[in-house]
Design a protein around this motif. Structure first.
Motif, PDB file in Angstrom:
ATOM      1  N   ILE A 168      27.124  56.644  72.817  1.00  0.00           N
ATOM      2  CA  ILE A 168      26.965  55.767  71.657  1.00  0.00           C
ATOM      3  C   ILE A 168      26.632  54.354  72.136  1.00  0.00           C
ATOM      4  O   ILE A 168      27.233  53.858  73.081  1.00  0.00           O
ATOM      5  CB  ILE A 168      28.259  55.697  70.812  1.00  0.00           C
ATOM      6  CG1 ILE A 168      28.769  57.093  70.478  1.00  0.00           C
ATOM      7  CG2 ILE A 168      28.034  54.912  69.525  1.00  0.00           C
ATOM      8  CD1 ILE A 168      30.137  57.091  69.834  1.00  0.00           C
ATOM      9  N   VAL A 169      25.667  53.731  71.471  1.00  0.00           N
ATOM     10  CA  VAL A 169      25.384  52.316  71.698  1.00  0.00           C
ATOM     11  C   VAL A 169      25.786  51.581  70.423  1.00  0.00           C
ATOM     12  O   VAL A 169      25.267  51.861  69.339  1.00  0.00           O
ATOM     13  CB  VAL A 169      23.905  52.067  72.013  1.00  0.00           C
ATOM     14  CG1 VAL A 169      23.657  50.569  72.217  1.00  0.00           C
ATOM     15  CG2 VAL A 169      23.484  52.836  73.253  1.00  0.00           C
ATOM     16  N   THR A 170      26.750  50.672  70.563  1.00  0.00           N
ATOM     17  CA  THR A 170      27.217  49.909  69.406  1.00  0.00           C
ATOM     18  C   THR A 170      26.890  48.433  69.574  1.00  0.00           C
ATOM     19  O   THR A 170      26.801  47.927  70.695  1.00  0.00           O
ATOM     20  CB  THR A 170      28.747  50.058  69.236  1.00  0.00           C
ATOM     21  OG1 THR A 170      29.392  49.720  70.470  1.00  0.00           O
ATOM     22  CG2 THR A 170      29.107  51.484  68.869  1.00  0.00           C
ATOM     23  N   ARG A 171      26.730  47.762  68.449  1.00  0.00           N
ATOM     24  CA  ARG A 171      26.373  46.339  68.471  1.00  0.00           C
ATOM     25  C   ARG A 171      27.469  45.531  67.799  1.00  0.00           C
ATOM     26  O   ARG A 171      27.994  45.922  66.739  1.00  0.00           O
ATOM     27  CB  ARG A 171      25.054  46.118  67.744  1.00  0.00           C
ATOM     28  CG  ARG A 171      24.606  44.659  67.765  1.00  0.00           C
ATOM     29  CD  ARG A 171      23.259  44.498  67.101  1.00  0.00           C
ATOM     30  NE  ARG A 171      22.818  43.110  67.123  1.00  0.00           N
ATOM     31  CZ  ARG A 171      21.688  42.673  66.592  1.00  0.00           C
ATOM     32  NH1 ARG A 171      20.883  43.551  65.999  1.00  0.00           N
ATOM     33  NH2 ARG A 171      21.363  41.402  66.642  1.00  0.00           N
ATOM     34  N   LEU A 172      27.824  44.433  68.410  1.00  0.00           N
ATOM     35  CA  LEU A 172      28.858  43.542  67.891  1.00  0.00           C
ATOM     36  C   LEU A 172      28.192  42.341  67.241  1.00  0.00           C
ATOM     37  O   LEU A 172      27.415  41.631  67.876  1.00  0.00           O
ATOM     38  CB  LEU A 172      29.777  43.087  69.035  1.00  0.00           C
ATOM     39  CG  LEU A 172      30.890  42.108  68.680  1.00  0.00           C
ATOM     40  CD1 LEU A 172      31.893  42.738  67.733  1.00  0.00           C
ATOM     41  CD2 LEU A 172      31.594  41.634  69.954  1.00  0.00           C
ATOM     42  N   ASP A 173      28.512  42.133  65.937  1.00  0.00           N
ATOM     43  CA  ASP A 173      27.927  41.008  65.209  1.00  0.00           C
ATOM     44  C   ASP A 173      29.018  40.385  64.341  1.00  0.00           C
ATOM     45  O   ASP A 173      29.437  40.970  63.339  1.00  0.00           O
ATOM     46  CB  ASP A 173      26.770  41.498  64.339  1.00  0.00           C
ATOM     47  CG  ASP A 173      26.015  40.339  63.699  1.00  0.00           C
ATOM     48  OD1 ASP A 173      26.268  39.190  64.096  1.00  0.00           O
ATOM     49  OD2 ASP A 173      25.188  40.610  62.808  1.00  0.00           O
ATOM     50  N   ASN A 174      29.482  39.206  64.796  1.00  0.00           N
ATOM     51  CA  ASN A 174      30.563  38.528  64.071  1.00  0.00           C
ATOM     52  C   ASN A 174      31.783  39.436  63.898  1.00  0.00           C
ATOM     53  O   ASN A 174      32.309  39.615  62.786  1.00  0.00           O
ATOM     54  CB  ASN A 174      30.080  38.034  62.708  1.00  0.00           C
ATOM     55  CG  ASN A 174      29.035  36.950  62.833  1.00  0.00           C
ATOM     56  OD1 ASN A 174      29.088  36.127  63.746  1.00  0.00           O
ATOM     57  ND2 ASN A 174      28.060  36.950  61.921  1.00  0.00           N
ATOM     58  N   SER A 175      32.211  40.048  65.020  1.00  0.00           N
ATOM     59  CA  SER A 175      33.390  40.927  65.059  1.00  0.00           C
ATOM     60  C   SER A 175      33.202  42.222  64.280  1.00  0.00           C
ATOM     61  O   SER A 175      34.137  43.017  64.155  1.00  0.00           O
ATOM     62  CB  SER A 175      34.645  40.207  64.528  1.00  0.00           C
ATOM     63  OG  SER A 175      34.933  39.073  65.328  1.00  0.00           O
TER      64      SER A 175
END
Length: 779
Positions: A191-198
């Protein structure tokens, strides 16, 4: 299966299973092997032998052919049909001496046989040999598996790098990375996850067949950032490897969800990129997201090499992400891009493309004035050895420091510093005569030496040094700038040939390069014709032992060329051209083929106290086909390898220490000896000798010619001889021209001498075998 303990392997030479139904034989063999340091197991029946072999897996099986019940052949067949025991080497014991039984044993998979009554020394030697061979085979298999894994890693990284270069579609790049990791690690979910403003969202997901995808609304991928402390660890690049989810520190709130999706082990790598908010603050790490790997069927101990590989791949992803972020900004900076295209990406000096354009422009401009134009060619000494010793990253840093040092000396706006290729730099100096350029080159060499960059394996100095060639001209319409480049390159070639770490000036008009090039092309034509028409011939010159207890005479095999009129041409007139135009491997092969064929046909019954020294070129040294050719000739002709000594010059050896070492060891493994020719000609460091297992040092003739008139020269020869004695190598003095020189060489305890005092080179008669001068002298 019982694995042999490390202690047992350390203390014993190996484990041997003896299969024989005769107690007296077992007793004797047990005693032989036990006293030799082996652990010995015995079996008197076939069934016991098969069970013991499968359970213990000994290093070798000693099997009697003639046993009651099923014979040894059948036992061997069953051993080789069992996947567990098929690779264990089997040596037959037999009282039979006919070839049929031996052939049958080999056909069944045996590696060797011993004939009763068994000699202890022979038995131990054969067992040691085959155990060693089997261990070597296992080592090679392990290395091959490791290399295959490394190849797969590099292939995946290369594919990802190619995607990054060819595409700005980040989704496509993430998909390529995820599926590649899934296959390479043989895991269940990536899995590739992205963090954007928590807020963490899934960007890409790859799963194995039978494994469910994790939906976006699940909290399973949100357990990573539980608090500020966890976030700080990931911001610093820390990797979270969980071998067993149930025994991890994951909060129970998230643990239930992980278990729901069958996660047993997990690997979490932060995807970081750097950014700079303004021109004052330093660059900072930004956490873009995570790459997560799940193992669902079983727990998993994550290996360090797996983590390193994934980390490298994540770095590529970070590059792709960074590339996407910067695309807009880079697309608006066309002027800067144009400038960057003319710079070398590593050293930031101009590149080869810019240099070519700049040289033509300066040539044409100064031709109209007219004014002098000079060129400096600069080459970092022994740079391949530097890379091999310190690694490519350190090598890149070294080139950067060298480039900065050059720029620190060459400061005029009209001057140009460029990376010509590899470790070579070139400097254009307009309005500068060649003597002025020579001073600039000396200043550059001093500045680089003052950097004190350590270079422990340099054959020149303990620090990084450079060789430089300088050429100059006043441009005119009859010449062209390529001649100036060739002249500087020729001067650089001379500087390297004279021992490196020096500046050499091209002392002639550059127009001479044009005639030299034409002359070389004529020689190329002559040499090709000579090879086709077989117009080379062989000479020999004796190398005489100087010590009374040594009766072994060497003969150096020399090549000559016959022109159309039958006139003899010496090698110094054509070998340089042959080297420049890659013709030496063919010439070396002709020498070997002609010499071996002649010696094979010569009517000579004993080769005792004779050795033939054959010169090998640098091109052949680096040609893998040449070693195969040489090995094949030894197989084709019935000649003992120990009568041949192969020579390479010191300059060739130190320019490629690793390849020279491999080449020498390969020939010595065949039984040949090796000599280092022209020793002392340009040496400033002797550290390379520890990597070259040579048998002889041929002291350069420039020392020997002055040994009776120059005290310093005599002392240097004496020092070389002391060095040779210390490392167990014999010395050969070239150019022994008179009795006085020979007497001095004897006083200095030199082992051999070669020169006109003992004999001039003599032609080998390739038609009349009985008139071979070597054979006459040897008799």
């Amino acid at each position: 299966m019982v694995a042999k303990s490390a202690d047992m392997i350390d203390k014993l030479m190996g484990v041997v299973l003896i299969v024989d139904d005769t107690p007296s034989n077992l007793k004797v063999l047990f005693s032989y092997l036990r006293s030799a340091g082996f652990k010995v197991l015995v079996a008197q029946t076939e069934e016991n032998a098969l069970k013991s072999a499968e359970y213990i897996q000994p290093d070798l099986i000693l099997l009697d052919i003639l046993m009651s019940g099923i014979d040894g052949f059948e036992t061997c067949r069953r051993l080789k049909n069992n996947p567990i025991t098929k690779e264990i080497p089997v040596i037959f014991m037999t009282a039979l001496s006919d070839s049929i039984n031996k052939v049958r044993g080999f056909e069944l998979g045996a590696v060797d046989y011993v004939t009763k009554p068994i000699q202890k020394e022979e038995l131990i030697a054969r067992i040691n040999t085959h155990i060693s061979l089997e261990k070597l085979r296992h080592n090679l298999l392990e290395k091959n598996q490791y290399l295959q894994q490394q190849t797969e890693q590099e292939k995946l990284l290369s594919q990802l790098s190619e995607r990054i270069r060819d595409s700005l579609d980040i989704n496509f790049i993430l998909q390529t990375a995820s599926t590649g990791i899934l296959h390479f690690l043989d895991c269940d979910r990536v899995i590739v996850t992205r963090l954007d403003n928590s807020c963490i969202s899934i960007e890409e997901q790859a799963v194995k067949s039978g494994i469910s995808c994790i939906p976006e609304d699940s909290i399973i991928h949100k357990y990573l950032i539980q608090d500020r402390e966890a976030a700080a660890k990931f911001m610093s690049g820390e990797i979270q490897a969980i071998d067993d989810i149930e025994h991890s520190v994951v909060d129970s709130y998230f643990l239930n969800d992980l278990q729901y999706f069958q996660v047993k082990a997990a690997l979490n790598i932060p995807i970081l990129y750097t950014t700079k908010y303004d021109t004052v603050l330093p660059r900072v790490n930004c956490l873009w997201g995570f790459l997560t790997v799940h193992q669902c069927n079983t727990t998993r101990k994550w290996k360090s090499e797996e983590i390193k590989f994934i980390k490298r791949l994540v770095n590529q992803l970070a590059i792709a992400i960074q590339q996407g972020r910067l695309y807009y900004h880079l697309s608006t900076a066309n002027k800067e891009l144009t400038q960057l295209a003319l710079r070398d990406s590593l050293t930031k000096v101009f590149n080869r493309r810019y240099f070519d354009d700049k040289l033509i422009k300066e040539w044409n401009r100064l031709r109209r004035i007219p004014s002098p134009l000079s060129l400096i060619m600069c080459d970092v000494d022994c740079f391949k050895s530097y890379n091999d010793t310190y690694g490519h990253q350190a090598g890149n840093k070294c080139l950067q420091m060298v480039a900065d040092a050059i720029k620190g000396v060459v400061k005029r706006p009209a001057d140009c510093v460029a990376r010509y290729g590899g470790e070579k730099f070139v400097i254009i100096l307009p309005y500068t005569p060649v003597k002025g350029a020579f001073k600039v080159a000396q200043a550059i060499a001093n500045r680089i030496r003052e950097l004190n960059i350590p270079h422990s394996n340099s054959s020149v100095s303990s620090v990084v040094t450079v060789s430089m060639g300088v050429a100059g001209a006043i441009p005119n319409k009859d010449d062209n700038p390529i001649l100036l480049v060739e002249a500087a390159d020729q001067a650089l070639y001379l500087a390297k040939g004279q021992g490196r770490d020096r500046v050499q000036m091209y002392m002639h008009d550059i127009a001479r390069e044009k005639s030299r090039k034409s002359s070389q092309l004529l020689w190329v034509k002559k040499l090709r014709q000579a090879i086709e028409e077989n117009r080379f011939c062989l000479y020999t010159q004796p190398i005489i032992p100087l010590k009374k207890d040594n009766h072994k005479i060497h003969y150096e095999v020399l090549i000559r060329l016959l022109d159309d009129s039958g006139q003899v041409i010496l090698p110094e007139d054509f070998l340089e051209v042959a080297n420049l135009y890659s013709m030496m491997p063919r010439i070396d092969s002709w020498v070997i083929d002609t010499l071996f064929s002649y010696l094979n046909n010569a009517n000579f019954t004993s080769w005792e106290n004779i050795c033939f020294s054959v010169n090998i070129s640098g091109a052949s040294l680096n040609d893998k086909q040449f070693l195969r050719f040489l090995s094949q000739k030894f197989q084709t002709y019935n000649l003992p390898p120990d009568i041949f000594c192969f020579e390479i010059t010191e300059t060739i050896a130190i320019n490629n220490l690793h390849q020279a070492s491999v080449f020498i060891k390969s020939l010595k493994s065949l039984g040949c000896s090796f000599a280092l020719d022209d020793f002392g000609k340009g040496m400033s460091s002797l550290t390379y000798l520890k990597n070259l297992p040579v048998d002889y040092l041929k002291i350069d003739g420039s020392f020997i010619k002055e040994i009776n008139t120059e005290t310093v020269t005599k002392a240097m020869v004496q020092a070389i001889n002391y060095l040779a004695e210390a490392i167990g190598v014999k010395t050969i003095a070239e150019f022994a021209e008179n009795q006085e020189i020979v007497n001095i060489l004897k006083d200095l305890d030199v082992d051999y001498a070669q020169g006109y005092f003992f004999g001039k080179p003599s032609l080998i008669n390739l038609i009349n075998y009985s008139s071979f001068p070597i054979l006459e002298v040897a008799c």
